[in-house]
Scaffold this active site. Structure first.
Site, mmCIF file in Angstrom:
data_model
loop_
_atom_site.group_PDB
_atom_site.id
_atom_site.type_symbol
_atom_site.label_atom_id
_atom_site.label_comp_id
_atom_site.label_asym_id
_atom_site.label_seq_id
_atom_site.Cartn_x
_atom_site.Cartn_y
_atom_site.Cartn_z
ATOM 1 N N ASP A 240 0.876 -1.168 0.000
ATOM 2 C CA ASP A 240 0.000 0.000 0.000
ATOM 3 C C ASP A 240 0.916 1.222 0.000
ATOM 4 O O ASP A 240 2.104 1.141 0.357
ATOM 5 C CB ASP A 240 -0.968 0.004 1.195
HETATM 6 C C1 BGC Z 1 -5.014 3.321 -0.138
HETATM 7 C C2 BGC Z 1 -5.044 2.315 -1.264
HETATM 8 C C3 BGC Z 1 -4.875 3.021 -2.582
HETATM 9 C C4 BGC Z 1 -3.557 3.769 -2.557
HETATM 10 C C5 BGC Z 1 -3.240 4.502 -3.843
HETATM 11 C C6 BGC Z 1 -3.816 4.250 -0.218
HETATM 12 O O1 BGC Z 1 -4.013 5.361 0.586
HETATM 13 O O2 BGC Z 1 -5.023 2.660 1.095
HETATM 14 O O3 BGC Z 1 -6.251 1.591 -1.240
HETATM 15 O O4 BGC Z 1 -4.940 2.109 -3.638
HETATM 16 O O5 BGC Z 1 -3.603 4.725 -1.527
HETATM 17 O O6 BGC Z 1 -4.031 5.626 -4.006
#
Ligand code: BGC
Length: 700
Positions: A240
């Protein structure tokens, strides 16, 4: 087009990886932009281009900042959120949704779409619940698998997220989940397992939180032992954004790509710091070779390399077919919670004067929610849907009736970069509202209450919005915001026929007025066509067939995560409730929900008869006869729950283990066959219309 089998893919990937320098390999395993890795030009290896998910393909950002490019070519189909999709209980619609998302992702030139989210709704207060399917592992996996297949058919990888036990936003970067392994495996892992085994998802995203003390994105237990060794996963694991915390741990784990939210790309843990450690001999270069091989295999699967590129699917976005899918899903996602006296559907011909009340009648939800935000081509609000449906001869009067709390000036576009601060998430309570706002709401209320008396048809459309259902945010409780309870109570007092519609991604307390509301409808963030679908249900053009994919508790304290375990704590989230999540808790401890798991009414009625068990190829099936006994065509979801006849203390009273949705004309009768997964002798098989409306039992 030649599709290589796994062995051939690996051989080719290994051969290519063998030609790469250390520098080139390092470039491939971390973000070189916010949503892109580096390629190797001399060998025609492209970078990987990613985008959020899951309700559509996100807008374009500058490569190194969260500033939108402000283009006009990145509007997209806005699909119903995963909770809405789950409420359809329709695997075909899940495939169709994935199909649209995959086509649009490819159409926008993406290689990886960051979804679906398959985390379990452990508490109704988790701010990201709208991105997730259900509290139940079976329903979650049954919806996730076709979704993934739909996406990947387009030479785009689904990225199933967030692995694992990512169930709260508060302190999401640091919170350590304490859970017994039985509950982990029975409740929180099955959707990921099936995504890997049946969905064959090409990529998985690690979670922000910790589990057993380890950060999930670099966890030996989750990534090495469970994902690779036990499940034999040979896809790519992506962190993540900002979920990696240590170079050595990440390098030695089965994480393949590190992504983050800041623009210091060379300083990412798996960038220069890793290169230095390899050069110093502290980490063997072989530790990253396998990561590169995995990435090259992914590129092989997506037809991104060599001659295959010529034949790679090109996708498409904003097609009329995609909008039709958004409408089909939205129609089946609406849940009719109550319809005493069959007050619904309203009659369009008699609707000469309609009063529509509530901010959610006229609000766009697409641009909110965090990384799931959508730059929608359009969004039909409920008010617009009602007007579209009724036409110009009806007089539709709209008044807000309440208003939300104005946003603070500093809610900036760069929240995602700031999201690493303060552990990445918090509980946002209602707080004390300022006096001017309270006075304004009172005035709005008085205005609308006096109007409501005079109208035959009053529709209130309230609920939540993405100030509440939002990444980085957990709700403090389930109460309706903006003094809506007062307003609804007053409306029902002056006009008891008021139709109450709630829009939201997670349940709200309704106790103050639910007994007095004859007609109550639940609608989710249901995509660009959601408002039309809702109008069609209210006015009987569509017979509702949505069923709740989660328990609607009376208050959050009726949920085990709050009553028993803890939630939204800073250091440790103690999942003391074990497997007793959602209806498993309510059933075992005799707690009445406001509306139970699987509940959803129709404008017609269905009779269940003659259930029996059959066996075929080692699988058990439940067969029964379903008859549409009413006057309208409609769809029913036949639900199968398995209940151990002698239950041990740590077992659920009953578990959903099968369902099928069937369409029946009035008077039509059909034999329905439902597979009962994991059936064992000594179990009672319960067949019903919801978890608490069991119509037939087979006890052998
Ligand atoms: C989120 C993810 C997301 C990623 C990219 C993170 O803050 O938890 O689900 O895909 O950002 O935007």
């Amino acid at each position: 087009m030649k599709n290589f089998n796994d062995r051939e893919l690996r051989e080719r990937a290994e051969a290519l990886a063998g030609r790469l320098t250390l520098e080139e390999k390092i470039g491939m395993i971390h973000g070189a932009e916010l949503f892109r890795t580096k390629g190797v030009e001399r060998l025609k290896i492209p970078g990987l281009s990613m985008s959020d998910g899951p309700m559509g393909v996100r807008q374009e950002f500058e490569p190194d900042s969260w500033k939108s490019l402000g283009n006009h070519d990145d509007y997209v189909t806005y699909l119903p959120c995963n909770s809405a999709l789950a409420a359809t209980w329709n695997r075909g619609l899940s495939y169709a949704t994935g199909d649209v998302l995959g086509a649009e992702a490819r159409g926008r030139g993406k290689d990886v779409i960051l979804g679906p989210g398959v985390n379990i709704k452990r508490s109704p207060l988790c701010g990201r619940n709208f991105e997730y399917f259900s509290e139940d592992p079976y329903l979650t996996k049954e919806m996730a698998v076709p979704y993934i297949k739909g996406v990947q058919k387009w030479d785009v990888a689904a990225c199933v997220k967030h692995f694992a036990a990512n169930n709260q936003e508060t302190q999401r970067l640091w919170v350590d989940v304490k859970i017994d392994e039985k509950a982990l495996r029975e409740i929180y892992l099955p959707a990921f397992y099936d995504a890997v085994k049946r969905g064959k998802c090409y990529t998985i995203m690690g979670a922000y939180n910790r589990l057993y003390g380890e950060h999930c994105c670099q966890s030996d237990f989750l990534l090495n032992r469970i994902l690779r060794e036990e499940w034999g996963y040979d896809g790519v694991v992506i962190s993540d954004w900002g979920g990696v915390h240590d170079t050595k741990e990440a390098a030695n784990s089965q994480l393949d790509i590190e992504m983050s939210v800041t623009d210091n790309f060379d300083e990412y843990y798996m960038a220069e710091p890793l290169k230095k450690l390899i050069e110093k001999g502290e980490i063997p270069e072989s530790a990253i070779d396998e990561k590169v091989v995995q990435i090259l295999m992914l590129m092989g699967r997506l037809h991104m390399l060599g001659d295959a590129l010529e034949e790679r699917k090109c996708g498409a976005y904003n097609t009329p077919e995609h909008r039709q899918t958004a409408l089909d899903v939205a129609r089946e996602s609406v849940v009719l919670l109550k319809n005493s006296g069959n007050r619904l559907p309203l009659c369009p011909e008699r609707a000469r004067e309609v009063l529509v009340i509530g901010e959610n009648a006229d609000m766009h939800h697409a641009p909110g929610g965090g990384s799931a935000e959508i730059k929608a081509l359009y969004e039909i609000t409920p008010l617009m849907g009602i007007k579209m449906l009724l036409g110009g001869n009806a007089k539709v009067t709209y008044v807000k009736g309440y208003c939300q709390t104005p946003k603070k000036e500093d809610t900036d576009a760069n929240w995602q970069e700031a999201s690493l601060e303060n552990g990445g998430g918090e509980v946002r309570g209602a707080g004390k509202e300022d006096e001017a706002l309270v006075a304004r709401r009172k005035a709005l209320r008085e205005e609308v209450v006096s109007m409501a008396k005079a109208f035959d048809q009053v529709i209130f459309i309230g609920g939540l919005n993405h100030e509440h259902d939002c990444e980085g945010n957990d709700r403090a409780d389930m109460r309706l915001p903006y003094e809506q309870d007062e307003l609804i109570e007053r409306l029902l007092a002056v006009n008891p026929d008021t139709v109450v519609v709630m829009v939201g991604g997670s349940p709200v307390e309704m106790g103050r007025w639910v007994d007095r509301a004859d007609s109550l409808v639940w609608s989710w963030y249901a995509g660009m066509e959601g408002g039309l679908a809702l109008a069609e249900v209210l006015f009987g053009k569509v017979n509702p067939s949505g069923k709740l994919p989660e328990s609607f508790y009376k208050t959050h304290m009726d949920c085990s995560a709050h009553a028993w375990g803890n939630f939204a704590q800073k250091e440790t989230a103690d999942y003391a409730e074990g497997i007793f999540v959602g209806y498993r808790y309510l059933d075992a401890f005799h707690i009445e929900p406001e509306f139970c798991f699987g509940h959803g009414l129709s404008y017609t009625s269905f009779a269940y008869e003659a259930a029996c068990l059959t066996e075929k190829d080692g699988k058990t099936y439940v067969e029964c006869r379903i008859t549409n006994t009413g006057k309208k065509a409609g769809k029913e979801t036949v639900q199968v729950y398995l209940a151990p006849r002698e239950r041990s203390e740590d077992e659920a009273v009953q578990q959903l283990k099968g369902f099928e949705k069937v369409f029946l004309e009035p008077g039509e009768s059909r034999r329905v066959t439902v597979e009962a997964e994991d059936y064992r002798a000594g179990m009672e098989v319960r067949v019903g219309s919801s978890s608490r409306d069991i119509r037939l039992c087979i006890a052998q």
